[in-house]
Design an enzyme around this catalytic site. Structure first.
Site, short mmCIF file in Angstrom:
data_model
loop_
_atom_site.label_atom_id
_atom_site.label_comp_id
_atom_site.label_asym_id
_atom_site.label_seq_id
_atom_site.Cartn_x
_atom_site.Cartn_y
_atom_site.Cartn_z
N CYS A 37 0.66 -1.02 0.00
CA CYS A 37 0.36 -0.04 0.53
C CYS A 37 0.64 1.10 -0.02
CB CYS A 37 -1.16 0.09 1.28
SG CYS A 37 -0.02 0.24 2.56
N CYS A 106 -1.01 -5.51 6.27
CA CYS A 106 -0.44 -4.21 7.60
C CYS A 106 -0.39 -3.98 8.18
CB CYS A 106 -2.28 -3.35 8.04
SG CYS A 106 -3.02 -3.14 6.58
FE1 FES Z 1 -1.35 0.34 4.30
FE2 FES Z 1 -2.96 -1.10 5.87
S1 FES Z 1 -3.45 -0.19 4.08
S2 FES Z 1 -0.96 -0.08 5.69
#
Ligand code: FES
Length: 128
Positions: A37, A106
């Protein structure tokens, strides 16, 4: 689990994160980025006689990243660095009563940043 798939513990740590902040002149510092992400995580540790006496985190990650970081700091505090090194992503997720599958990436940030901070401490100390 709530309707969004987060456990009560995840929600609780997200709402009241522990050990948020920065340690000036930390004995160990770890910074990692999440390739999935693009979010970032920093962990700072103070160490005395190889025990993590203080730990703080700062993240630009999502709610799950905040909850997992908060939990990892609680798990690592007071532990010997070698014990803390063994804390895995899955341990953190288990301790939070699970994370939605889509959010497991995450939890990588928290455990990985902790490991980096310990490695940094060892490097500074000339251990290893
Ligand atoms: Fe990036 Fe959770 S979406 S750390």
């Amino acid at each position: 689990m709530t309707e969004v798939g987060y456990s009560e513990k995840v929600m609780e740590h997200f709402m009241n994160p522990r050990n948020v902040g920065v340690i000036e002149n930390a004995d160990g510092y770890g910074k990692v980025g999440n390739p999935t992400c693009g979010d970032l995580m920093e962990i700072f540790i103070s160490v005395k006689d190889d025990i993590i006496t203080d730990i703080k985190f700062r993240t630009f990650g999502c709610g799950s990243a905040i909850a997992t970081s908060s939990m990892v700091t609680e798990m690592a505090k007071g532990k010997n660095i070698d014990e803390a090194m063994k804390i895995t992503r899955n341990d953190v997720a288990d301790e939070l009563d699970g994370l939605p599958a889509k959010k497991m990436h995450c939890s990588n940030l928290a455990a990985d940043a902790l490991h980096e901070a310990i490695k940094d401490y060892k490097k500074k100390k000339g251990i290893e």
